[in-house]
Design an enzyme around this catalytic site. Structure first.
Site, PDB file in Angstrom:
ATOM      1  N   CYS A  31      58.303  31.256  64.906  1.00 17.29           N
ATOM      2  CA  CYS A  31      59.410  32.044  65.817  1.00 17.29           C
ATOM      3  C   CYS A  31      59.104  33.405  65.424  1.00 17.29           C
ATOM      4  CB  CYS A  31      60.656  31.564  65.467  1.00 17.29           C
ATOM      5  SG  CYS A  31      60.708  29.767  65.568  1.00 17.29           S
ATOM      6  N   ARG A  90      54.570  34.991  69.189  1.00 14.38           N
ATOM      7  CA  ARG A  90      55.061  34.240  67.902  1.00 14.38           C
ATOM      8  C   ARG A  90      55.576  32.731  68.429  1.00 14.38           C
ATOM      9  NH1 ARG A  90      54.929  36.565  62.895  1.00 14.38           N
ATOM     10  NH2 ARG A  90      56.041  35.002  62.034  1.00 14.38           N
ATOM     11  N   TRP A  92      59.378  29.020  68.827  1.00 17.12           N
ATOM     12  CA  TRP A  92      58.273  28.021  69.037  1.00 17.12           C
ATOM     13  C   TRP A  92      58.725  26.673  68.198  1.00 17.12           C
ATOM     14  CZ3 TRP A  92      54.454  25.189  66.171  1.00 17.12           C
ATOM     15  CH2 TRP A  92      53.443  24.726  66.978  1.00 17.12           C
ATOM     16  N   ASN A 132      63.365  32.047  60.882  1.00 16.03           N
ATOM     17  CA  ASN A 132      61.844  31.501  61.272  1.00 16.03           C
ATOM     18  C   ASN A 132      61.396  30.864  60.131  1.00 16.03           C
ATOM     19  OD1 ASN A 132      59.191  31.657  62.048  1.00 16.03           O
ATOM     20  ND2 ASN A 132      58.867  33.588  60.886  1.00 16.03           N
ATOM     21  N   GLY A 133      60.490  29.635  60.377  1.00 13.97           N
ATOM     22  CA  GLY A 133      60.181  28.840  58.978  1.00 13.97           C
ATOM     23  C   GLY A 133      60.607  27.588  59.183  1.00 13.97           C
ATOM     24  N   GLU A 192      33.589  28.162  69.958  1.00 12.86           N
ATOM     25  CA  GLU A 192      34.475  29.133  70.597  1.00 12.86           C
ATOM     26  C   GLU A 192      34.622  29.034  72.233  1.00 12.86           C
ATOM     27  OE1 GLU A 192      36.754  30.627  69.378  1.00 12.86           O
ATOM     28  OE2 GLU A 192      37.130  32.412  70.824  1.00 12.86           O
ATOM     29  N   LYS A 206      38.334  28.280  73.812  1.00 12.68           N
ATOM     30  CA  LYS A 206      39.020  29.226  74.972  1.00 12.68           C
ATOM     31  C   LYS A 206      39.306  28.468  75.952  1.00 12.68           C
ATOM     32  CE  LYS A 206      39.719  31.977  73.083  1.00 12.68           C
ATOM     33  NZ  LYS A 206      39.580  32.272  71.739  1.00 12.68           N
ATOM     34  N   GLU A 238      42.265  26.209  75.596  1.00 14.71           N
ATOM     35  CA  GLU A 238      43.442  26.784  75.500  1.00 14.71           C
ATOM     36  C   GLU A 238      44.102  27.219  76.720  1.00 14.71           C
ATOM     37  OE1 GLU A 238      42.377  30.059  72.662  1.00 14.71           O
ATOM     38  OE2 GLU A 238      44.179  29.378  71.463  1.00 14.71           O
ATOM     39  N   HIS A 279      22.910  12.026  70.233  1.00 21.26           N
ATOM     40  CA  HIS A 279      23.222  11.128  69.094  1.00 21.26           C
ATOM     41  C   HIS A 279      24.623  10.417  69.565  1.00 21.26           C
ATOM     42  CE1 HIS A 279      20.038  11.902  66.312  1.00 21.26           C
ATOM     43  NE2 HIS A 279      20.169  13.260  66.876  1.00 21.26           N
ATOM     44  N   LYS A 290      51.121  32.906  69.328  1.00 22.43           N
ATOM     45  CA  LYS A 290      49.879  33.734  68.863  1.00 22.43           C
ATOM     46  C   LYS A 290      49.501  33.458  67.220  1.00 22.43           C
ATOM     47  CE  LYS A 290      46.870  36.919  69.583  1.00 22.43           C
ATOM     48  NZ  LYS A 290      45.612  36.431  70.045  1.00 22.43           N
TER      49      LYS A 290
HETATM   50  C1  AGP Z   1      42.480  31.760  69.311  1.00 18.18           C
HETATM   51  O1  AGP Z   1      42.280  31.696  70.782  1.00 18.18           O
HETATM   52  C2  AGP Z   1      43.583  30.825  68.977  1.00 18.18           C
HETATM   53  N1  AGP Z   1      44.879  31.138  69.521  1.00 18.18           N
HETATM   54  C3  AGP Z   1      43.646  30.353  67.607  1.00 18.18           C
HETATM   55  O2  AGP Z   1      42.887  29.622  67.387  1.00 18.18           O
HETATM   56  C4  AGP Z   1      43.796  31.259  66.398  1.00 18.18           C
HETATM   57  O3  AGP Z   1      42.482  31.604  66.323  1.00 18.18           O
HETATM   58  C5  AGP Z   1      44.198  30.571  65.063  1.00 18.18           C
HETATM   59  O4  AGP Z   1      45.396  29.948  65.268  1.00 18.18           O
HETATM   60  C6  AGP Z   1      44.114  31.467  63.795  1.00 18.18           C
HETATM   61  O5  AGP Z   1      44.814  32.436  63.919  1.00 18.18           O
HETATM   62  P1  AGP Z   1      44.591  33.655  63.098  1.00 18.18           P
HETATM   63  O6  AGP Z   1      43.359  34.232  63.319  1.00 18.18           O
HETATM   64  O7  AGP Z   1      45.594  34.571  63.507  1.00 18.18           O
HETATM   65  O8  AGP Z   1      44.553  33.370  61.552  1.00 18.18           O
END
Ligand code: AGP
Length: 602
Positions: A2, A27, A75, A99-100, A478, A482, A485, A501, A597
């Protein structure tokens, strides 16, 4: 995971809290709340969903004149995103934001319930405020707060306001970030990162784990282990980056387009005529290194995996790459002589941070590749290479990934040179190609337009495979991440050669395959794998500089002579593809569902 903010001063508190939370929305954004203490009265608001709902709810509320305020964007970890579970949590006369995760909350809660405390939420956080009020029965407020903190196990950044001490905000930090700021007007600010404080505070303190204390308008006291600490103020020198989207539809789109100019920042001062140089990284840093281990999560893990090809191929050094959440419980055999690299955009990812701590404890040399200076990971690592991507607002990482790749490419060359594994001519050729990066990363409007058009075809179907070989395999991973997500479509990244395989069993016209077919890396091999899929009616979107007739859709890339340049151009194309599909599906590109994020919980 959070975000929290706090304020002591005369200004309109609602605005400071809402503006601060806006900066922290990355966050978490499933609910938000604030509380203001003024003239011995505490007013609070909570709302479910994004911050704009809290803004609407507080529209008619004014809070000018001296007072305190705390705010939170959530979150969910314990309990659904509801108003009752949103922060601040409150007792009879005290309010907290947290937060935590409080790991021992259940036993504390049980005890408090037996003492007739009434719990409104399902959260772990609510115990903090009731425990504080319980401790207050026999102690003055600071001692009650100290006792409360000492009972908590887990991770926390906490701000607490109480009518019992209406001029103070009590705070505590352990394993998640908390920053205090002040200015000449005797105003005090708190934030989970320094961005909410930029433009308001002049000096800041990045609290250490187990720090706790209280702040008043002209007095800040920090304790650690029973003893007050001397305050170490840092200048808050970063200028606020424009939060505007500059005409782009989403921050993600802006960030994709920014990559070209930002890559200049990443390379600046590091790529010399015939050498690579990193600030703050002395030549001797690699002297006793004979192995590398890299830990990261998500996109940063994909950058790590890409670099493992470069380190082994160019620097001739053994590399292992691990997902941080796996590594932390694996009891890996760590050996001296291993350089432990962590990669993180935010510098706050809990799993990566913990992996770093394990490596430090084992006495390994540590290096962070990170985008956020002063983040927890940066502060703990022996050395840091900043990626210099600027603030990344889109939850789906784009420019952070690209700049991580650039730093890792440079690092592999630096190490190779240092260990005498490459010739002068090889290094010079690599440097020539590194300098082409800003041009390669420029978005080609024609390609973007084509992606916009062909994205229509890719909205349904039963899944996506992104395939590639060598460094194009992590790029395929990747690309798939993307898309997942922000489109919520099922996508997997696979090494092209592995399809036969098992996964090829899924092939039919409703299976979309995005094939990465660079000309410089195993073109013919990848081509055969794609042909095998096409023969089974899979729908193929090929991305290649070489025309490929059997593809259903084809995106022609430029004719680069270096695999890394092909990698970077294809990276941009994959980012644009997921962006356009997500937009067509009507999703919130910058704040996709269920994500945040910065993942500061395990
Ligand atoms: C990336 O698009 C993601 N939102 C996520 O996988 C991110 O890369 C991951 O949570 C790691 O975050 P960081 O690079 O801030 O450690």
């Amino acid at each position: 995971m959070c975000g929290i903010v706090g304020y002591i001063g005369e200004q309109e508190k609602k605005k400071i809290i809402l503006d601060g939370l806006k900066e922290l929305e990355y966050r978490g954004y499933d609910s938000a709340g604030m509380a203001v203490l003024k003239d011995d009265e505490i007013t609070h608001f909570k709302s479910v969903g994004k911050l704009e709902n809290l803004a609407k709810k507080t529209k008619d509320f004014e809070s000018i004149g001296f007072g305190l305020a705390i705010g939170h964007t959530r979150w969910a970890t314990h309990g659904k995103p509801t108003e009752l579970n949103a922060h601040p949590h409150f007792g009879k006369f005290s309010y907290i934001v947290h937060n935590g995760i409080i790991e021992n909350y259940q036993e504390i809660k049980k005890e408090l319930i037996s003492k007739k405390y009434n719990f409104l939420s399902q959260t772990d956080s609510e115990v903090i405020v009731h425990l504080f009020e319980e401790n207050l029965k026999e102690n003055e407020p600071f001692i009650a707060f100290e006792k409360t903190i000492n009972t908590l196990q887990g991770t926390y950044a906490i701000l607490l306001m109480t009518k019992a001490e209406p001029n103070k905000i009590f705070f505590a930090k352990n394993l998640v970030p908390l920053i205090i700021g002040k200015n000449d007007k005797k105003e005090v600010f708190f934030g989970s990162s320094d961005t909410p404080l930029i433009g308001l505070a002049k000096d800041v303190i990045y609290l250490n784990d187990k720090d706790y204390g209280y702040a008043q308008k002209d007095n800040i006291v920090i304790y650690n282990g029973k003893k007050p600490k001397s305050l170490e103020w840092n200048k808050l020198s970063i200028s606020k980056l424009s939060a505007q989207k500059d005409g782009y539809r989403f921050f993600m789109e802006k960030e994709i387009y920014e990559q070209s100019s930002i890559s200049n920042e990443t390379l600046m001062g590091r790529v010399l005529k015939d050498d690579i140089k990193f600030e703050n990284l002395e030549e001797s840093f690699f002297d006793d290194i004979n192995e590398i281990k890299i830990c990261a999560c998500g996109t940063s893990f994909h950058a790590a995996l890409t670099s493992s090809y470069l380190f082994e191929r160019i620097s001739k050094i053994r590399v292992s790459v691990e997902i941080a959440s796996e590594f932390r419980y694996k009891e890996s055999l760590l050996q001296k002589g291993t350089l432990f690299i962590v990669i993180s955009q935010s510098g706050e990812t809990a799993d990566t941070l913990q992996a770093l701590k394990i490596a430090k404890k084992a006495g390994l040399k540590t290096l962070a590749i990170c985008n956020v200076d002063n983040s927890s990971i940066v502060r703990i690592s022996d050395k840091t290479l900043l990626t210099r991507a600027g603030i990344e607002k889109g939850v789906a990482s784009t420019k952070a990934f690209t700049t991580q790749i650039l730093v890792l490419w440079m690092l592999s060359l630096k190490l190779a040179k240092n260990k005498g594994k490459i010739s002068k001519a090889f290094l010079e050729n690599e440097i020539k190609n590194l300098l082409k990066v800003p041009t390669v990363l420029k978005v080609d409007e024609k390609i973007h337009e084509k992606i916009r058009r062909l994205s229509k075809r890719y909205l349904h179907g039963h899944g996506f495979f992104f395939i590639g070989r060598d460094i194009f395999y992590p790029l395929a991973l990747e690309g798939a991440l993307k898309l997942k997500e922000i489109s919520y479509l099922h996508a997997e990244g696979y090494p092209s050669g592995e399809m036969k395989h098992g996964p090829i069993a899924l092939a039919d016209s409703e299976l979309f395959t995005v094939a990465l077919m660079p000309k410089n890396t195993l073109y013919e091999k990848t081509k055969s794998n794609v042909e095998e899929l096409s023969a089974r009616d899979a729908t193929i979107l090929a991305i290649s500089p070489k025309t490929f007739d059997i593809a259903d859709d084809f995106i022609k890339t430029k004719d680069h002579d270096h695999p890394m340049l092909e990698f970077l151009e294809m990276g941009v194309i994959l980012q644009l593809l997921s962006l356009e599909i997500s937009i067509r599906l009507g999703n919130d590109v910058d704040m996709p569902r269920n994500l945040a994020k910065s993942v500061t919980v395990e």
